[in-house]
Design a protein around this motif. Structure first.
Motif, PDB file in Angstrom:
ATOM      1  N   ARG A   1      52.027   8.911  -9.188  1.00 30.74           N
ATOM      2  CA  ARG A   1      52.267   7.467  -9.323  1.00 30.74           C
ATOM      3  C   ARG A   1      53.452   7.021  -8.459  1.00 30.74           C
ATOM      4  O   ARG A   1      53.422   5.955  -7.857  1.00 30.74           O
ATOM      5  N   ARG A   2      54.490   7.865  -8.402  1.00 32.47           N
ATOM      6  CA  ARG A   2      55.670   7.549  -7.592  1.00 32.47           C
ATOM      7  C   ARG A   2      55.276   7.475  -6.112  1.00 32.47           C
ATOM      8  O   ARG A   2      55.674   6.567  -5.393  1.00 32.47           O
ATOM      9  N   LEU A   3      54.463   8.438  -5.668  1.00 29.56           N
ATOM     10  CA  LEU A   3      53.997   8.446  -4.276  1.00 29.56           C
ATOM     11  C   LEU A   3      53.155   7.201  -3.988  1.00 29.56           C
ATOM     12  O   LEU A   3      53.340   6.535  -2.959  1.00 29.56           O
ATOM     13  N   GLU A   4      52.241   6.889  -4.901  1.00 33.43           N
ATOM     14  CA  GLU A   4      51.365   5.721  -4.701  1.00 33.43           C
ATOM     15  C   GLU A   4      52.170   4.424  -4.624  1.00 33.43           C
ATOM     16  O   GLU A   4      51.817   3.514  -3.875  1.00 33.43           O
TER      17      GLU A   4
ATOM     18  N   ALA B   1      41.628  25.430   3.233  1.00 37.47           N
ATOM     19  CA  ALA B   1      42.622  25.450   2.148  1.00 37.47           C
ATOM     20  C   ALA B   1      42.140  24.794   0.854  1.00 37.47           C
ATOM     21  O   ALA B   1      42.925  24.520  -0.045  1.00 37.47           O
ATOM     22  N   MET B   2      40.834  24.518   0.742  1.00 37.13           N
ATOM     23  CA  MET B   2      40.312  23.925  -0.495  1.00 37.13           C
ATOM     24  C   MET B   2      39.959  25.039  -1.477  1.00 37.13           C
ATOM     25  O   MET B   2      39.416  26.067  -1.094  1.00 37.13           O
TER      26      MET B   2
ATOM     27  N   ASP C   1      55.161  16.491   5.509  1.00 35.48           N
ATOM     28  CA  ASP C   1      54.457  17.772   5.407  1.00 35.48           C
ATOM     29  C   ASP C   1      53.453  17.619   4.261  1.00 35.48           C
ATOM     30  O   ASP C   1      53.809  17.729   3.082  1.00 35.48           O
ATOM     31  N   ARG C   2      52.211  17.327   4.620  1.00 31.53           N
ATOM     32  CA  ARG C   2      51.184  16.993   3.619  1.00 31.53           C
ATOM     33  C   ARG C   2      50.968  18.138   2.621  1.00 31.53           C
ATOM     34  O   ARG C   2      50.724  17.903   1.442  1.00 31.53           O
ATOM     35  N   GLU C   3      51.043  19.365   3.121  1.00 27.38           N
ATOM     36  CA  GLU C   3      50.806  20.506   2.236  1.00 27.38           C
ATOM     37  C   GLU C   3      51.921  20.617   1.193  1.00 27.38           C
ATOM     38  O   GLU C   3      51.661  20.793   0.001  1.00 27.38           O
TER      39      GLU C   3
ATOM     40  N   GLY D   1      51.629  17.801  -1.226  1.00 24.34           N
ATOM     41  CA  GLY D   1      50.498  18.090  -2.114  1.00 24.34           C
ATOM     42  C   GLY D   1      50.884  19.025  -3.254  1.00 24.34           C
ATOM     43  O   GLY D   1      50.501  18.819  -4.407  1.00 24.34           O
ATOM     44  N   HIS D   2      51.689  20.065  -2.927  1.00 21.41           N
ATOM     45  CA  HIS D   2      52.144  21.003  -3.968  1.00 21.41           C
ATOM     46  C   HIS D   2      52.978  20.286  -5.023  1.00 21.41           C
ATOM     47  O   HIS D   2      52.907  20.620  -6.204  1.00 21.41           O
ATOM     48  N   ARG D   3      53.754  19.293  -4.588  1.00 21.57           N
ATOM     49  CA  ARG D   3      54.658  18.595  -5.518  1.00 21.57           C
ATOM     50  C   ARG D   3      53.902  17.677  -6.482  1.00 21.57           C
ATOM     51  O   ARG D   3      54.369  17.409  -7.572  1.00 21.57           O
TER      52      ARG D   3
END
Length: 198
Positions: free
Chosen positions: A77-80, A144-145, A61-63, A66-68
């Motif tokens: 960094r953890r996601l990357e 949503a921007m 769930d990209r949204e 994104g919030h996290r």
């Protein structure tokens, strides 16, 4: 095979420029598209483990994700650390397939090319740029921007002026599509005469 890196800050017209290279017959690996595919496949389990509750029905769930991460550099960094190695594997497969087909030039479309040291993997870098006002206008039209979200995204990216200074080639996307197409064709003409850097 000559490897061109393509980059540019958000809203600068990089996606359109990548399409122009593809229309000119150049194979293009789109890092963003690779991430989209990973968010519906290989990366889902790792992301759910690192960010519980950010996947649903086998997809990220990209949204929610994104919030996290939006104001948490450590979470980003953890996601990357999960996603970047998978994108590199996708890129490696793309390059092998292009070589096998005898491609003379390929494009690696990498939004964070300089930020991730990607310039070391390419023979030359194309930076897409446009006036700042045009960039903001383009980005703020996206669904949503918000201004806050835009500022957060820009803070993660090397400033446009720095990218332009480091570029081997520039595409000015602020003067319309035909002007950009002409620049792409000129770059391909020059690249055909250039030695490989790596």
């Amino acid at each position: 095979m000559f490897i061109l890196g393509l980059t540019g800050s958000i809203g600068m017209g990089k996606t359109t420029t990548a399409r122009l290279f593809a229309e000119a017959g150049v194979p293009v690996h789109d890092a963003d598209a690779a991430v989209h595919a990973l968010y519906e496949g290989e990366a889902v389990a790792g992301i759910e483990q690192a960010f519980p509750g950010t996947t649903f029905g086998g997809k990220v769930d990209r949204e929610e994700l994104g919030h996290r991460i939006v104001k948490d550099p450590e979470a980003l960094r953890r996601l990357e650390s999960i996603v970047h190695p998978l994108v590199r594997q996708s890129e490696t497969r793309f390059l092998a397939a292009a070589r096998a087909r005898g491609a003379k030039v390929v494009v690696l479309d990498i939004p964070l090319l300089y930020e991730t040291g990607g310039e070391a993997r390419v023979d030359a870098v194309v930076v897409v740029s446009a006036p700042r006002e045009m960039q903001r206008e383009r980005v703020l039209q996206r669904p949503a921007m918000t201004v806050d979200k835009l500022e957060s995204l820009l803070a993660q990216q090397l400033p446009d002026a720095d990218k332009r200074r480091r570029a081997d080639f520039l595409v000015d996307s602020g003067k319309g599509i035909e002007h950009a197409r002409k620049q792409v064709n000129e770059i391909l003409t020059q690249v055909a005469k250039m030695p490989k850097r790596r």
